[in-house]
Design a protein around this motif. Sequence first.
Motif, short mmCIF file in Angstrom:
data_model
loop_
_atom_site.label_atom_id
_atom_site.label_comp_id
_atom_site.label_asym_id
_atom_site.label_seq_id
_atom_site.Cartn_x
_atom_site.Cartn_y
_atom_site.Cartn_z
N VAL A 169 11.83 10.84 4.71
CA VAL A 169 11.13 10.09 3.67
C VAL A 169 10.58 8.74 4.11
O VAL A 169 9.89 8.08 3.34
N ASP A 170 10.86 8.32 5.34
CA ASP A 170 10.32 7.06 5.88
C ASP A 170 10.39 5.92 4.86
O ASP A 170 9.36 5.44 4.37
N PRO A 171 11.60 5.45 4.54
CA PRO A 171 11.74 4.42 3.51
C PRO A 171 11.32 3.04 4.01
O PRO A 171 11.24 2.81 5.22
N GLU A 172 11.09 2.13 3.06
CA GLU A 172 10.83 0.73 3.42
C GLU A 172 12.10 0.03 3.85
O GLU A 172 12.07 -0.91 4.64
N ALA A 183 7.95 5.01 14.64
CA ALA A 183 7.33 4.28 13.52
C ALA A 183 8.37 3.67 12.59
O ALA A 183 8.06 2.74 11.83
N CYS A 184 9.60 4.16 12.66
CA CYS A 184 10.64 3.74 11.71
C CYS A 184 11.73 2.87 12.34
O CYS A 184 12.71 2.55 11.69
N LYS A 185 11.56 2.52 13.62
CA LYS A 185 12.66 1.83 14.32
C LYS A 185 12.98 0.48 13.71
O LYS A 185 14.12 0.02 13.77
N THR A 203 12.74 -0.38 10.49
CA THR A 203 13.11 -0.33 9.08
C THR A 203 14.40 -1.12 8.85
O THR A 203 15.40 -0.86 9.51
N ASN A 250 10.35 2.34 -1.99
CA ASN A 250 10.78 3.53 -1.24
C ASN A 250 12.03 3.17 -0.48
O ASN A 250 11.99 2.30 0.39
N ILE A 290 17.83 8.59 -3.14
CA ILE A 290 16.53 8.46 -2.49
C ILE A 290 15.53 8.01 -3.55
O ILE A 290 15.43 8.64 -4.61
N ALA A 315 6.71 4.69 4.25
CA ALA A 315 6.36 3.27 4.41
C ALA A 315 5.49 3.03 5.64
O ALA A 315 4.70 2.08 5.70
N HIS A 316 5.63 3.89 6.66
CA HIS A 316 4.84 3.74 7.89
C HIS A 316 3.99 4.98 8.15
O HIS A 316 3.61 5.25 9.29
N VAL A 362 4.97 12.70 0.17
CA VAL A 362 5.76 11.52 0.51
C VAL A 362 5.21 10.97 1.82
O VAL A 362 5.53 11.46 2.91
N VAL A 397 11.52 7.30 -4.14
CA VAL A 397 10.16 7.43 -3.62
C VAL A 397 9.20 6.92 -4.71
O VAL A 397 9.28 7.36 -5.86
#
Lengths: 314, 314
Positions: free
Chosen positions: B255-258, B288-290, B292, B132, B146, A156-157, A153, B148
């Motif tokens: 999982v760092d989603p979009e 990196a996820c701020k 999202t 994602n 979730i 996205a980033h 997984v 993916v």
Amino acid sequence: MANYVFGIDVGGTSVKCGLFQTDGTLLEKWEIPTRTENGGSEILPDIAKSVKAKMAEKGIAADDVAGVGIDVPGPVNDKGELSIAVNLNWGYKNIVKELSDELGGMAVKAANDANAAALGEMWAGGGKGSKNLVMVTLGTGVGGGIIVDGKIVAGAHGAGGEVGHACVEPEEEAVCNCGNHGCLEQMTSATGIVRLAKKYLASHDTPSSLRERGESISAKAVFDALKEGDAAAEAIVQEFSEYLGRALAVFACVVDPEVIVVGGGVSKAGQILIDGVAKYYREAAFIACKDTPIVLASLGNDAGIYGAAKMLID
Amino acid sequence: MANYVFGIDVGGTSVKCGLFQTDGTLLEKWEIPTRTENGGSEILPDIAKSVKAKMAEKGIAADDVAGVGIDVPGPVNDKGELSIAVNLNWGYKNIVKELSDELGGMAVKAANDANAAALGEMWAGGGKGSKNLVMVTLGTGVGGGIIVDGKIVAGAHGAGGEVGHACVEPEEEAVCNCGNHGCLEQMTSATGIVRLAKKYLASHDTPSSLRERGESISAKAVFDALKEGDAAAEAIVQEFSEYLGRALAVFACVVDPEVIVVGGGVSKAGQILIDGVAKYYREAAFIACKDTPIVLASLGNDAGIYGAAKMLID
């Protein structure tokens, strides 16, 4: 069906290379230096040369190679694009395209190094036999990787599996390397354990062999003291175990893995570490996930080359 | 290439059915009662009859149907096996096989209802355009899903996306329905918000319109009071937002989603809820996820039929 696959694990000082059979047998491994000068422009050409030289040496034809998997210390998205790898002097880089071009169009896949290690442990290590796995790597920092249905997984980033930066202590005042406060990494990395230990020893009178070490205390020393029955070490490891066990229980609510793998230098403490973490994991885990096994990683520094190679094999 | 697909969302009192074009257009929806008597043995036959009747009515041939997706209120693994669904009087059930047999071998896929809702929101709702996604559903309880790479993460025990049972407050003494303590559900469900509100009002003197409601306070009343500038409601929603925002930040490390989608009855409070949650999310999220996006779900009660149908379409 190709018989061979390469796995390449790029570190800041050396590049680990592995030649595998596609059934997972590691035939040979070797290292080349990581030339980070000139913005790291020689790293990928060096890797391509080394792969081609190995193929020539072994008499392996290009169409008998499934491809080359490569992992790097930085965030890589699911297209194989890196945003930055400070230790390699790389900024944005389309690793897949550049390395494939160097290799005459050979299939290439790229991933983050911690993510590749997770895939390697799934293929041939502590998580062998599973397709859904959470791995956490306790080293100087805390990394991790999430495998769902046999695939990384990436996120996205490129931040999939960045579990070291899950906030586990919102009230923590010390700042993490990432700029946030209270990250798992601040509590459960090798340096995090030292921090917990120093805090504990400064605020308790418990007699402890750890006090004699002063500033030279290490995570290993804490676990060694625990094995000798040191009461302060017990309390310190309990705090570590609470943070890690509870965090793993939260991660399990998200992806419900078949197995949780713990690796990295700190995990050399062995089963005693797993036992402590599992206790708090089971307390906090959702009922359906309470029996999920927590196991030690078993591939050590080879996890990366295994996982990099596995990306090319379905 | 088939032109049609069915999506079936099984609830404790009624079964929602949808006939879709494979491009995502909902052509028709209808409901049938859920007959839970006799261990719910008629539920799948009833669904099969209703699907066949709709095909006959519309003159749709079996080979023009991609299949039937079905979701149920219980844990379903990635093979489509249910372990238990209390509201349907079902124990273990191989939903895919049983429904497919009833339908003459037609392709069937099955999922948990909250997971299907997440997939539906990805296909046609708040998360449209992404592959994602993390969805959290704030209702009487807190569910989630979730996604993916365009697929539901069902999990090893069908507990993928069970984010309502992530422990967010280890010191909490009240017991969650799941038997643990300090679950996200205890803080951010409709009943959780009422609990936070009663606790706040009992321990503070802040004047508040909420006091007049006594026992009849609701999550909606709290958000309505917030919109009127009520100071107690502000404090209560802040606590709710801290719990949910920080939890979402942890899930994003995994999982760092979009995109993160918030649905369920509580989300009817609208953008003011998202704004509060996003503030704490951004504070706690990995760098990196701020950014999202956090968005409202948009399919309401239709999310399930959309997601169920989408499972049959790549």
